[in-house]
Design an enzyme around this catalytic site. Structure first.
Site, PDB file in Angstrom:
ATOM      1  N   CYS A  57     -46.622 -14.157 -15.692  1.00 53.41           N
ATOM      2  CA  CYS A  57     -47.205 -13.192 -14.749  1.00 53.41           C
ATOM      3  C   CYS A  57     -46.773 -13.503 -13.321  1.00 53.41           C
ATOM      4  O   CYS A  57     -46.923 -14.627 -12.854  1.00 53.41           O
ATOM      5  CB  CYS A  57     -48.730 -13.235 -14.851  1.00 53.41           C
ATOM      6  SG  CYS A  57     -49.554 -12.307 -13.553  1.00 53.41           S
ATOM      7  N   CYS A  60     -50.066 -14.578 -11.136  1.00 54.06           N
ATOM      8  CA  CYS A  60     -50.877 -15.776 -11.398  1.00 54.06           C
ATOM      9  C   CYS A  60     -50.535 -16.882 -10.391  1.00 54.06           C
ATOM     10  O   CYS A  60     -49.410 -16.966  -9.897  1.00 54.06           O
ATOM     11  CB  CYS A  60     -50.633 -16.277 -12.825  1.00 54.06           C
ATOM     12  SG  CYS A  60     -51.668 -15.477 -14.065  1.00 54.06           S
ATOM     13  N   HIS A 120     -56.088 -14.353 -14.783  1.00 56.39           N
ATOM     14  CA  HIS A 120     -55.262 -13.269 -15.315  1.00 56.39           C
ATOM     15  C   HIS A 120     -56.049 -12.306 -16.210  1.00 56.39           C
ATOM     16  O   HIS A 120     -55.748 -11.116 -16.275  1.00 56.39           O
ATOM     17  CB  HIS A 120     -54.115 -13.904 -16.119  1.00 56.39           C
ATOM     18  CG  HIS A 120     -53.096 -12.934 -16.585  1.00 56.39           C
ATOM     19  ND1 HIS A 120     -52.123 -12.427 -15.761  1.00 56.39           N
ATOM     20  CD2 HIS A 120     -52.889 -12.372 -17.810  1.00 56.39           C
ATOM     21  CE1 HIS A 120     -51.349 -11.598 -16.458  1.00 56.39           C
ATOM     22  NE2 HIS A 120     -51.797 -11.540 -17.699  1.00 56.39           N
ATOM     23  N   ASN A 160     -54.574   0.422  -8.778  1.00 53.80           N
ATOM     24  CA  ASN A 160     -54.227   1.074 -10.040  1.00 53.80           C
ATOM     25  C   ASN A 160     -54.650   0.130 -11.137  1.00 53.80           C
ATOM     26  O   ASN A 160     -54.176  -1.005 -11.195  1.00 53.80           O
ATOM     27  CB  ASN A 160     -52.715   1.302 -10.163  1.00 53.80           C
ATOM     28  CG  ASN A 160     -52.194   2.259  -9.129  1.00 53.80           C
ATOM     29  OD1 ASN A 160     -52.802   3.283  -8.854  1.00 53.80           O
ATOM     30  ND2 ASN A 160     -51.049   1.932  -8.543  1.00 53.80           N
ATOM     31  N   SER A 168     -48.634  -2.189 -13.141  1.00 55.60           N
ATOM     32  CA  SER A 168     -47.498  -2.904 -13.713  1.00 55.60           C
ATOM     33  C   SER A 168     -47.941  -4.186 -14.396  1.00 55.60           C
ATOM     34  O   SER A 168     -47.142  -4.840 -15.046  1.00 55.60           O
ATOM     35  CB  SER A 168     -46.512  -3.233 -12.595  1.00 55.60           C
ATOM     36  OG  SER A 168     -47.175  -3.966 -11.570  1.00 55.60           O
ATOM     37  N   HIS A 171     -53.106  -8.421 -14.525  1.00 54.74           N
ATOM     38  CA  HIS A 171     -53.739  -9.354 -13.589  1.00 54.74           C
ATOM     39  C   HIS A 171     -54.524  -8.544 -12.542  1.00 54.74           C
ATOM     40  O   HIS A 171     -53.998  -7.598 -11.977  1.00 54.74           O
ATOM     41  CB  HIS A 171     -52.656 -10.209 -12.907  1.00 54.74           C
ATOM     42  CG  HIS A 171     -53.234 -11.380 -12.180  1.00 54.74           C
ATOM     43  ND1 HIS A 171     -53.062 -12.675 -12.590  1.00 54.74           N
ATOM     44  CD2 HIS A 171     -54.016 -11.424 -11.079  1.00 54.74           C
ATOM     45  CE1 HIS A 171     -53.705 -13.477 -11.763  1.00 54.74           C
ATOM     46  NE2 HIS A 171     -54.286 -12.749 -10.836  1.00 54.74           N
ATOM     47  N   HIS A 173     -55.591  -6.901  -9.509  1.00 53.64           N
ATOM     48  CA  HIS A 173     -54.961  -6.787  -8.187  1.00 53.64           C
ATOM     49  C   HIS A 173     -55.044  -5.363  -7.665  1.00 53.64           C
ATOM     50  O   HIS A 173     -55.209  -4.420  -8.417  1.00 53.64           O
ATOM     51  CB  HIS A 173     -53.486  -7.203  -8.256  1.00 53.64           C
ATOM     52  CG  HIS A 173     -52.634  -6.239  -9.018  1.00 53.64           C
ATOM     53  ND1 HIS A 173     -52.603  -6.178 -10.386  1.00 53.64           N
ATOM     54  CD2 HIS A 173     -51.772  -5.272  -8.595  1.00 53.64           C
ATOM     55  CE1 HIS A 173     -51.761  -5.236 -10.783  1.00 53.64           C
ATOM     56  NE2 HIS A 173     -51.249  -4.657  -9.725  1.00 53.64           N
ATOM     57  N   GLN A 175     -53.691  -2.909  -3.906  1.00 52.99           N
ATOM     58  CA  GLN A 175     -52.639  -2.832  -2.907  1.00 52.99           C
ATOM     59  C   GLN A 175     -53.203  -2.316  -1.592  1.00 52.99           C
ATOM     60  O   GLN A 175     -54.268  -1.692  -1.561  1.00 52.99           O
ATOM     61  CB  GLN A 175     -51.527  -1.880  -3.370  1.00 52.99           C
ATOM     62  CG  GLN A 175     -50.848  -2.301  -4.666  1.00 52.99           C
ATOM     63  CD  GLN A 175     -49.576  -1.495  -4.906  1.00 52.99           C
ATOM     64  OE1 GLN A 175     -48.777  -1.285  -3.985  1.00 52.99           O
ATOM     65  NE2 GLN A 175     -49.390  -1.029  -6.117  1.00 52.99           N
TER      66      GLN A 175
HETATM   67  P1  H2U Z   1     -49.184  -2.003  -9.289  1.00 57.10           P
HETATM   68  O1  H2U Z   1     -49.445  -2.812 -10.502  1.00 57.10           O
HETATM   69  O2  H2U Z   1     -50.433  -1.394  -8.732  1.00 57.10           O
HETATM   70  O3  H2U Z   1     -48.073  -1.031  -9.474  1.00 57.10           O
HETATM   71  O4  H2U Z   1     -48.739  -3.012  -8.126  1.00 57.10           O
HETATM   72  C1  H2U Z   1     -47.918  -4.106  -8.302  1.00 57.10           C
HETATM   73  C2  H2U Z   1     -47.033  -4.234  -7.096  1.00 57.10           C
HETATM   74  O5  H2U Z   1     -46.494  -5.545  -7.104  1.00 57.10           O
HETATM   75  C3  H2U Z   1     -45.856  -3.281  -7.120  1.00 57.10           C
HETATM   76  O6  H2U Z   1     -45.967  -2.420  -6.001  1.00 57.10           O
HETATM   77  C4  H2U Z   1     -45.206  -5.515  -6.553  1.00 57.10           C
HETATM   78  C5  H2U Z   1     -44.630  -4.190  -7.013  1.00 57.10           C
HETATM   79  O7  H2U Z   1     -43.726  -3.709  -6.053  1.00 57.10           O
HETATM   80  N1  H2U Z   1     -44.485  -6.708  -6.996  1.00 57.10           N
HETATM   81  C6  H2U Z   1     -44.119  -7.663  -6.062  1.00 57.10           C
HETATM   82  O8  H2U Z   1     -44.345  -7.479  -4.872  1.00 57.10           O
HETATM   83  N2  H2U Z   1     -43.500  -8.805  -6.479  1.00 57.10           N
HETATM   84  C7  H2U Z   1     -43.161  -9.065  -7.779  1.00 57.10           C
HETATM   85  O9  H2U Z   1     -42.657 -10.114  -8.086  1.00 57.10           O
HETATM   86  C8  H2U Z   1     -43.411  -8.029  -8.819  1.00 57.10           C
HETATM   87  C9  H2U Z   1     -44.217  -6.842  -8.399  1.00 57.10           C
HETATM   88 ZN    ZN Z   2     -51.641 -13.308 -13.963  1.00 57.81          ZN
END
Ligand code: H2U
Ligand code: ZN
Length: 355
Positions: A57, A60, A120, A160, A168, A171, A173, A175
């Protein structure tokens, strides 16, 4: 226009439309349609039994992210600049004009990721109240810090949750995106709230809350400082609006008591959401508060929107397609029915019930 039929109108039976007071748009409500059969797409339920720390992850503690950055061994919340930020601070800020048919403006800003917890396998619904309270403080800090910059007019906090909403990573999180110009949805809400305030000399959402408390049928839960309700104009089946009882124009203006109570209220809402279909309930949520461009915003009232996609079960979602994309949003179950279903849910999370 044809003459309406002489039969009396029943909002639990008859198709009608409702106006969204915040953005001025209309939603078509078709309560007679809920009985139709479903043979369409069935989603996969989210993966259960996640590890508390996943070496793969990128959120994490201690793990490596894209671009070679490493997360610290954080033990509560952790904020970092998005490695794939949609907005950049240093792009050229001057106006771009490309003639009558090709309009563009440069946009600048910054995007950050907020890890809610080092664990996580947790979600906000299953975090301790004190840890959610910490997330509330981080949200306030982000709006204060980013909104305090002269080049930032709006700070959008959002989450989200769940693969179904495009998250994505499981975990926990969220934004924060902060930009130079006020984005579309907050700009519409600003217009509607301002018009109401000019006419009635009172914030729209405070007056609306009083009307909803009087009606009662769309209230999901109430706490000392907050009320959660399904807005009259809800588009998503189990959409909710989280409203403070007192006037608060934006996140950092909240008192300690309001923050404490918000953490509990969010937890209560999210437990009910998870219990509804006994699944980790997917949604997009976000906070709308006053812009940070230095203007006067007495008409603004802070609120959160929760937009969950699920309709009938953990695996059957609502699609915003054909008519919604081309004409106007539409819903089948009424806001009142949705509120009742959420009200009826247990206050104990289904994963911990009985243990
Ligand atoms: P979402 O799961 O809400 O899409 O947000 C995850 C964000 O994390 C996504 O915008 C960022 C992606 O650009 N990200 C990083 O900044 N670094 C990483 O190593 C992977 C994902
Ligand atoms: Zn994690």
């Amino acid at each position: 226009m044809r003459q309406p039929s002489a039969r009396s109108f029943d909002p639990t039976e008859h198709p009608h439309r409702r106006r969204n007071l915040l953005n001025g748009e209309w939603v078509l409500v078709s309560p007679h349609r809920t009985k139709r059969p479903w043979q369409g797409q069935v989603e996969r339920p989210p993966q259960e039994n996640l590890p508390s720390h996943d070496p793969q992850c990128y959120l994490c503690p201690g793990n490596e992210r894209a671009g070679g950055f490493s997360n610290p061994a954080y033990d509560s919340t952790f904020v970092f600049t998005n490695d794939f930020a949609a907005l950049l601070a240093d792009s050229p800020a001057q106006e771009i004009s490309q003639g009558r048919f090709f309009q563009a403006e440069a946009e600048t800003g910054t995007c950050r990721v907020i890890c809610f917890s080092p664990h996580h396998d947790l979600t906000l619904a299953r975090m301790e109240g004190a840890d959610i309270r910490r997330v509330v403080d981080v949200w306030a800090e982000q709006v204060t810090e980013l909104g305090g910059r002269p080049e930032i007019s709006y700070v959008q906090l959002f989450e989200n949750r769940g693969a179904m909403m495009g998250s994505s990573n499981p975990h926990p999180h969220g934004q924060v995106w902060a930009n130079r110009r006020i984005p579309t949805e907050p700009a519409l809400e600003d217009r509607e709230q301002r018009l109401y305030y000019e006419r009635h000399n009172s914030p729209l959402l405070l007056d609306y809350l009083h009307a909803e408390l009087e009606a009662g049928e769309r209230i999901v839960l109430e706490s000392r400082e907050w009320v959660v309700l399904v807005p009259y104009w809800a588009v998503w089946p189990f959409e909710t609006l989280v409203l403070p009882r007192a006037p608060i124009t934006h996140f950092p203006a909240m008192t300690d008591a309001q923050r404490d109570d918000l953490a509990d209220t969010l937890k209560q809402l999210l437990i009910r959401y998870d219990n509804l279909f006994e699944t980790s309930f997917p949604y997009s949520m976000g906070w709308h508060g006053q812009p940070t461009d230095g203007g006067q915003y007495p008409h603004w009232q802070l609120h959160a929107h929760f937009y969950p996609p699920l309709l009938r079960s953990a695996t059957v979602r609502k699609f915003m397609v054909g008519y919604e994309l081309l004409a106007t949003p539409q819903r089948d179950i009424t806001a009142e029915q949705a509120a009742q279903r959420l009200r009826q849910q247990s206050e104990v999370h289904y994963l911990t019930a009985g243990s």
